[in-house]
Design an enzyme around this catalytic site. Structure first.
Site, PDB file in Angstrom:
ATOM      1  N   ASP A 312       0.356  -4.025   4.790  1.00 32.99           N
ATOM      2  CA  ASP A 312       0.073  -2.612   5.153  1.00 32.99           C
ATOM      3  C   ASP A 312      -1.044  -2.709   6.122  1.00 32.99           C
ATOM      4  OD1 ASP A 312       0.277   0.104   5.476  1.00 32.99           O
ATOM      5  OD2 ASP A 312       0.121   0.660   3.197  1.00 32.99           O
TER       6      ASP A 312
HETATM    7  C1  NOJ Z   1       0.101   3.027   5.991  1.00 32.03           C
HETATM    8  C2  NOJ Z   1       1.003   3.282   5.080  1.00 32.03           C
HETATM    9  O1  NOJ Z   1       0.382   2.914   3.697  1.00 32.03           O
HETATM   10  C3  NOJ Z   1       2.300   2.838   4.996  1.00 32.03           C
HETATM   11  O2  NOJ Z   1       3.204   3.428   4.158  1.00 32.03           O
HETATM   12  C4  NOJ Z   1       2.800   2.874   6.479  1.00 32.03           C
HETATM   13  O3  NOJ Z   1       4.160   2.341   6.610  1.00 32.03           O
HETATM   14  C5  NOJ Z   1       1.794   2.162   7.227  1.00 32.03           C
HETATM   15  N1  NOJ Z   1       0.580   2.844   7.454  1.00 32.03           N
HETATM   16  C6  NOJ Z   1       2.142   2.374   8.809  1.00 32.03           C
HETATM   17  O4  NOJ Z   1       2.220   3.508   9.474  1.00 32.03           O
END
Ligand code: NOJ
Length: 776
Positions: A312
């Site tokens: 993430d």
């Molecule tokens: C943070 C989020 O937790 C995740 O779910 C998402 O896919 C990513 N950012 C990318 O935007």
């Protein structure tokens, strides 16, 4: 695997068993032996992972030419940005692409823009390796469907798959190859804002939905130009954040991890999901992005996952503040070593990994393995053959907002809505309702209709509001007027500015529809709350609306269960509409006017008060269950001031018709290790409208080598019945369907006695359970 089959009434002459062993009788049964009954968690090979000698030869040759920096580039994912003027790149990123230091970009879309970026990679770099474009396509891309939790409330796997299919068609037409969806995190704490992004609290329902979404996005063939790679996220246990605070510590047992949080991920893996995303939280003291147990032992070792793992956003970097890594260089080494292939946005690999290799702290073979996984996906998408195949302006124009996509979004939206109360059959609105007062901050708000994580969704013009939907549907002679009346902003509490106008409208109308709930960004990432009440001054206005004596219908737009006990006691009808998407206003009108008979059922428990959370239907009995004591007894597991029961149970939802259930019957009273049992019940539409019902199968394992939940969903089937029609619904269970993590940590079932219900919700204990046994 459970197979549900239906046949017409009287088709099942199954044997009826009288209920039932009591808990105390069952407690006398000696704990079962575990050994002979293990069910291995076998890897399932996806179609795309089939051997491809041509690909292998191609990648061998390519990788032999790659420098270490070029390899690390393939493990680097960076974001693009959007300004009001259009897409932009951060300083230096374009040079990074042109130098082969980046293998993938996210937040870039439109055929034109992705083509430009792709051109930089393909024409500008030495090895011409195409970029991979990722994006958060969560519940629709341009045509926005209901939020994921809302879709889950449809319990309709075809509808959910269709939503993912449409999302993939639109996203891929704008150059996107890869979505960061589905989020398959089990969530049992409504304070956690990300509860809106998943499929709710249940392991079985969540696993079915995970499969439907993966298949919807990826189709049968990764090479098809209208499919995208899916991502199972966030691995793992992110939904167990302490106190519901986003990014907070997770501390759960391995048994809970395996029995509750992992199964939807395993289901996604079995469905062939191409990628996994790590989570921000720690598990057992180790941040997920550095957690070898999760990323290698379980994911690769036990499940045989063949795709690649992305982190993430900056979660490798965050291992430093977690207190797990002393600096970024060490964080990168730990992440790669644990099993992370691609670094999202942290640039940790980009800036540190080469040195770590040169100084001998990272194994080159592990880098090659990660690079190969990424390149394989690019190959399977067909990007080496034609890097521009997804960036097709003509396809983009022909695809976005197709009428059939908008129709599908409307259909899924109405299927997702849950009728929580309908006293005196105030709904559907009758012909006597000539003047409708629509009141509340969510009545005419385009921005709110599409909820959070509708990244490429248009919040300004496209969404159909509830006012627009009602006005479009209202027949001649029916007026729909609107007053905002109240606000959902936290600081509106105590204010009464708009009340007079709203009350004046209410007084002159036949029926009041109160559109209340939460602002769209009060759920989603970094949107935890300590109260689940309707925010601002909405409840205060609702009280005044009820005091007018007019019929009041509350339509809730929200991404989480709210505590609406007062409303439940005092308004006439409640419809939980989630954030229903681009066509949401039409879908609300379809349900309120009865053009669609509501069929949604809650995928999460609605507590009475925030003090009850975390709360879920499949809890444990405890040694002092409340039922054991006399009413009001003190030394049982209860609260002094609130019942244990939630306001609305998991699986609950009303219809404009009614359904009757026969007692469940079983094909046999027992099954051996290789056997199966078919449970059946006849469901009858006892009302005067056609309607859909979600028939649910619950099982309780009475005694285990470890304590077992009081009930677990093990099957469901959504059926349509005409007035008076009856149908027998059957579910076939095998011992493996009753497997769990046993005392010795093996996965398997145990012989013994079980109770089973076929019921309209998890709360429908009225339907008496039948018992069966699994013999050794
Ligand atoms: C943070 C989020 O937790 C995740 O779910 C998402 O896919 C990513 N950012 C990318 O935007």
């Amino acid at each position: 695997m459970i197979k549900a089959t239906q046949f017409l009434l009287a088709g099942a002459a199954a044997m009826a068993l009288a209920a039932c062993a009591t808990t105390s009788e069952a407690a006398a049964t000696p704990p079962a032996s575990a050994s002979a009954t293990a069910v291995p968690i076998a890897p399932v090979e996806p179609e795309w992972a089939r051997p491809d000698p041509k690909m292998d030869a191609f990648l061998d040759e390519l990788m032999a030419k790659m420098t270490l920096q070029e390899k690390i580039g393939q493990l680097t994912l960076l974001t693009s940005d959007w300004e009001s003027t259009g897409p932009t790149m951060r300083e230096g990123y374009q040079q990074d692409i042109a130098a082969g230091r980046v293998g993938a970009i996210f937040n870039a879309y439109t055929a034109k823009y992705t083509r430009e970026l792709q051109q930089m990679a393909v024409e500008g770099t030495r090895l011409k390796i195409p970029l991979l474009f990722g994006y958060d396509v969560i519940h629709g891309h341009r045509t926005i469907f209901p939020i994921s939790l809302g879709e889950a409330a449809s319990w309709d796997m075809e509808a959910i798959e269709k939503s993912a299919r449409v999302s993939a068609a639109e996203a891929s037409a704008e150059g996107i190859h890869w979505t960061f969806s589905p989020m398959v995190d089990i969530a049992r704490d409504a304070r956690w804002g990300r509860i809106s992004e998943g499929a709710g609290e249940d392991v079985f329902l969540g696993s079915q939905i995970a499969k439907a979404r993966v298949h919807g996005y990826q189709g049968d063939d990764l090479d098809a130009v209208d499919t995208v790679l899916a991502t199972a996220k966030h691995f793992a246990a992110y939904g167990a954040a302490q106190a519901g605070r986003d990014y907070h510590t997770v501390d759960i047992s391995e048994r809970t991890l395996r029995d509750v949080y992992l199964p939807p991920f395993k289901a996604a893996a079995d469905a062939g999901v191409a990628t996994f995303m790590t989570s921000f939280n720690e598990y057992d003291g180790i941040p997920a992005s550095g957690n070898k147990f999760l990323l290698t032992d379980v994911l690769r070792g036990e499940w045989g996952f063949d795709g690649f793992v992305v982190t993430d956003y900056t979660s490798i970097n965050e291992m430093v503040p977690h207190g797990f890594s002393k600096d970024l260089a060490q964080a990168g080494e730990q992440a790669l070593g644990a099993g992370v292939d691609m670094d999202m946005q942290g640039a940790v690999y980009m800036e540190n990994l080469a040195k770590s290799v040169e100084e001998g702290r990272v194994d080159m073979a592990r880098i090659d393995e990660a690079v190969r996984r990424v390149l394989e996906m690019k190959y399977r998408l067909g990007l080496f053959e034609d890097p521009y195949r997804y960036s097709d302006q003509a396809r983009q124009e022909a695809t976005l907002y197709k009428p059939e996509f908008l129709e599908a979004a409307r259909d899924v939206a109405r299927k997702s809505m849950v009728l929580l109360k309908n006293e005196g059959d105030v709904l559907p609105l009758t012909v006597q309702a000539k003047s409708i007062a629509l009141i509340g901050p969510l009545g005419d708000s385009k921005t709110d209709m599409i909820g959070s994580w509708s990244a490429a969704g248009d919040r300004k013009t496209r969404p159909v509001t509830i006012l627009e939907g009602l006005q479009a549907r209202a027949r001649d002679g029916v007026t729909v007027e609107y007053a905002k009346g109240a606000s959902y902003d936290f600081d509106a509490e105590g204010k009464t500015d708009g009340f007079a106008e709203a009350l004046a409208l209410a007084e002159k109308s036949d029926v009041i529809i109160a559109a209340m709930g939460e602002r769209w960004d009060m759920t989603g990432e970094a949107a935890s709350r300590t109260s689940l009440d309707l925010p601002g001054n909405q409840t205060a206005l609702l009280e005044k609306l009820v005091a007018t004596g007019k019929p009041v219908v509350l339509v809730v737009l929200s991404g989480r269960p709210n505590t609406i006990a007062w409303a439940d006691e005092n308004v006439d009808a409640i419809l939980h509409a989630w954030y229903p998407g681009t066509q949401g206003g039409h879908a609300v009108a379809d349900v309120l006017f009865g053009d669609y008979n509501p069929s949604g059922k809650l995928p999460v428990t609605f507590p009475r008060t925030v003090g009850q959370v975390p709360i879920h239907y499949d809890m444990k009995n405890t040694g002092r269950p409340i039922e054991l004591g006399a009413p009001g007894a003190k030394y049982v597991s209860r609260y002094l001031n609130t019942p244990n029961d939630p306001l609305y149970r998991f699986g609950y939802g009303l219809s404009y018709t009614t359904f009757g259930y026969s007692p469940a019957t079983l094909s046999a009273a027992s099954m051996g290790p290789e056997g199966s049992i078919t449970a059946s019940a006849t469901v009858t539409n006892t009302g005067d409208r056609a309607g859909e019902e979600v028939v649910q199968l619950y099982v309780r394992d009475l005694v285990g080598s470890v304590t077992r939940p009081v009930q677990e969903l093990k099957g469901f089937e959504k059926i349509m019945l005409q007035p008076g029609e009856a149908r027998t619904v059957s579910f076939t269970l095998q011992p493996r369907d009753l497997a769990f993590t046993r005392a010795d940590m093996s996965h398997g079932w145990e012989p013994g006695e079980f109770q089973l219900w076929i019921a309209p919700s998890s709360g429908a204990k009225a339907s008496i359970p039948v018992t069966f046994t699994i013999t050794e």
